[in-house]
Design an enzyme around this catalytic site. Sequence first.
Site, PDB file in Angstrom:
ATOM      1  N   CYS A  70       1.002  34.199 -19.769  1.00 13.35           N
ATOM      2  CA  CYS A  70       1.197  35.257 -20.755  1.00 13.35           C
ATOM      3  C   CYS A  70       0.298  35.059 -21.968  1.00 13.35           C
ATOM      4  CB  CYS A  70       2.653  35.327 -21.180  1.00 13.35           C
ATOM      5  SG  CYS A  70       3.395  33.720 -21.498  1.00 13.35           S
TER       6      CYS A  70
ATOM      7  N   GLU B 229      10.129  38.829 -23.141  1.00 15.61           N
ATOM      8  CA  GLU B 229       8.723  38.449 -23.384  1.00 15.61           C
ATOM      9  C   GLU B 229       7.920  39.133 -22.300  1.00 15.61           C
ATOM     10  OE1 GLU B 229       5.417  36.787 -22.365  1.00 15.61           O
ATOM     11  OE2 GLU B 229       6.581  34.956 -22.080  1.00 15.61           O
TER      12      GLU B 229
END
Length: 510
Positions: free
Chosen positions: A303, A266
């Site tokens: 994120c 990720e």
Amino acid sequence: MTITGHQLIGSQQVWGTQDGTFNGVNPATGESLTPVFSSAGKAEVEQACALAAQAFTSYRQTTPDQRADFLEQICTNILGLGDELIDHATRETGLPRARIEGERGRTVGQLRQFATLVRSGDWQGVRIDHAIPDRQPLPRSDLRLRHIGIGPVAVFGASNFPLAFSVAGGDTASALAAGCPVVLKAHPAHPATSELVGCAVQKAVADCGLHEGVFSLLAGASIELGGALVADPRIKAVGFTGSRGGGTALMRIAAARPEPIPVFAEMSSINPVILLPAALASRAETIGKQYVASLTMGSGQFCTNPGLVLAIDGPGFDDFIASASQSVEIAPATTMLTPAIHGMFTTQTAKLAEHHALKKVVRGQAPTGPHQAQAAMMLVESADFLADPVWHNEVFGASSVVVRCPDLATVQQVISHLEGQLTATLQMDPADIDLARQLVPALEEKVGRILVNGFPTGVEVASAMVHGGPFPATSDARITSVGTLAIVRFLRPVCYQDFPVDLMPESVRD
């Protein structure tokens, strides 16, 4: 508990053999923290991976109750660390106590959620096709399928979540739930926090009578350590949360192995927020305030931070800019996670602020201490955004680009030029439904989660959550790193054909 700075290799504490030691740093003060930590080298990678390989066969064959009990024992041991864990984590990250306490709750919540999943058996994905002996022209065999763990997994702790995406975070929890031993590469920014949690997991292994190789923790500040771990032939998959550069480097190492392995990384996302006309006309001021609150939360070090806003020009747009600008201007500078992260944020925002296409830049309050981020909101026109990919890049921190679009067609054009993202958000009123309906198919192709009238910061740990998306948001758009579906990353299917009942795994019996 005494922090020793040792590596945790199976049941042992070992002083790393790599040259050089390192310290944690308090980003709020710049102070170097004690104690000194050793650095893992090739010998420790070899030892940890060998133990993980030895542990795999017995660990993957634990019963659902045994494995669930183990996950729950990790929770008990983490909570048993009490304030000592919270104190170390706040010192090493500069994050407030309430944030760390909440993250501890999320960490144990994830572990308990996977314990429940393991007990349910649903994760095995059992499928049964009974034999049809009299089928013409050929009979059909009895076929039964279940999923088993893929093998030892290398997990990389993240910088921005010292608990929930770190030693006992989601990647570790889902790998252990799948029946895979874990070799954990601790993030060097919070070594004491990592050692404390690592000891809690290590103790849970012993508490539950499991093979010591089920868990090891390696610490070190070198890039070579992570590369050596991914290259080890006994590692069968990788879980990573971090930068695009770091993730793609690990992907290259994994792909170049004689036996390539998957890297579930990720990495990078700017999470577009789309402001539709009716919503802007009716509540521009509120949207502006909520957007900045999301942007500056946790110094923007998420994120899912809203790094891009696409707005259709018209009634309410100027009100949104005015409201957001006012909110940014009063936003205090806040401490970032590490000196390196702060330095990168400062360099990137300064470069964008000098760009010839910039129409407006609004900055938050000036820093009053070391390593503090000064929030930034920048306005550009859609034509300039499309002309220069520099505006498309993630800036890790409280920095966001607002793109003024003349119409919906331009919004669609901008979306088509975006890379893969974790999230996209629609700010809309009922009168915007027809416009939103035209955007959703394009957004489905670009992101893993679409929100309506919210903001992307905040990822619920739930079975239906998707925390993933097309590259470069993640390395594999088919998976998620949050929620129970995360377990599938570390499983593979096995089919049992014409097995006698007594030989069948219990889970595939009638």
